[in-house]
Design a protein around this motif. Structure first.
Motif: not given
Length: 307
Positions: A15, A17, A22, A45, A48, A51, A57
């Motif tokens: 992931k 951003y 992350a 992380g 994250t 999720r 996410v």
């Protein structure tokens, strides 16, 4: 899916951003029937990743599946996965019972399930109080009750012990152990390592969004060591390091202070026998079981915990 025992599989999950990554190429498996601790420093992380497991996410790449299916492909998500991520997800004007009724209606669960969970989670006496007056610990209990409405086979819990007093933590340990013993898959993140050590079977450790280690924490931590206090420590260290019983490896003996040694590869009775055979004095032998804190610090910082 195979029966009621569902495995979580994370495969090359990433992931990003913008310029910040992350989670990076993360892969691990969480097995049913055990409690798995998801560990890492702040910002590693963990949240994250959890999720992404529930579709809150979207991953940049890679997959996270539960029983072989992505969360958004599950036929009945709340009957399969119960998740606790946020202790403040309550309308302040609702009572605990009102809150559970909303989610029970969404999932099609009867009021009898609400009553059952209020009793199970120790909220029966506070069931009709407004949640704005709840302590952090009571919010944690209500979050867990919400996650359990569908009697799910998988639990994803982010810091579920936050705000619980010692009695509450003991209760939580017992509850999660019973759920795992029923064949459920339990993944729990926490920074309270002393509590996690009493609960988890396996660990997944990440740092900077990358996997550091995974497996049974007792195996990762290694066998116990023995701390020795002896006025003859220097001579005893040589005898121990060259003993056939210890494999003749000097790395199994470590000086930890004046007159003190830490020995790995021999238990306390074997050390006492060897010292007696060499007529060396020993004032103290203490078996030092590895701790999850020591393992965590070693894996995430390269440092050992001080005692």
């Amino acid at each position: 899916m195979t029966g009621d025992r569902l495995t979580i599989e994370v495969s090359r999950l990433t992931k990003r951003y913008g310029d910040v990554t992350a989670v990076r190429d993360l892969s691990f498996t969480v097995e049913p029937g055990v409690v798995t601790g998801f560990l890492g420093p702040n910002g590693a992380g963990k949240t994250t990743t959890m999720r992404m497991m529930t579709g809150l996410v979207s991953p940049t790449s890679g997959t996270a599946t539960i029983g072989g299916q992505r969360y958004d492909r599950l036929a009945s998500p709340s009957r399969t996965v119960g998740a606790v991520f946020d202790t403040n997800a309550f309308h302040p004007g609702h009572s605990a019972r009102d809150h559970l009724r909303v989610y029970a209606a969404m999932g099609g669960y009867p009021d009898s399930r609400i009553t059952e969970l209020l009793d199970l989670l120790g909220l029966a006496e506070a069931a009709d109080r407004r949640t704005r007056g709840f302590s952090t610990g009571m919010r944690q209990r209500l979050n867990l009750a919400t996650a359990l409405l569908g009697d799910p086979r998988v639990l994803l819990l982010d810091e579920p012990g936050n705000g619980l007093d010692p009695e509450g933590l003991s209760w939580l340990r017992g509850l999660l152990r019973r759920l795992a013993d029923q064949g459920r898959t339990v993944l729990i993140s926490s920074h309270v390592l002393s509590e996690i050590q009493q609960l988890v079977d396996d660990v997944v450790v990440i740092r900077h969004g990358e996997l550091v280690a995974t497996g049974p924490w007792s195996r990762l931590a290694g066998p116990p060591a023995v701390l020795i206090t002896s006025p003859d420590a220097d001579v005893l260290a040589v005898a121990l390091a060259t003993s056939p019983a210890s494999g003749g490896t000097a790395s199994s003996v470590e000086a930890v202070g004046p007159g003190r040694l830490r020995v790995r590869g021999l238990d306390a009775p074997s050390i006492a026998d060897l010292a007696a055979a060499h007529r060396l004095r020993v004032h103290e032998l203490v078996t030092e079981n590895p701790s999850l804190e020591q393992l965590f610090l070693h894996l995430t910082t390269g440092k050992a915990a001080t005692r």
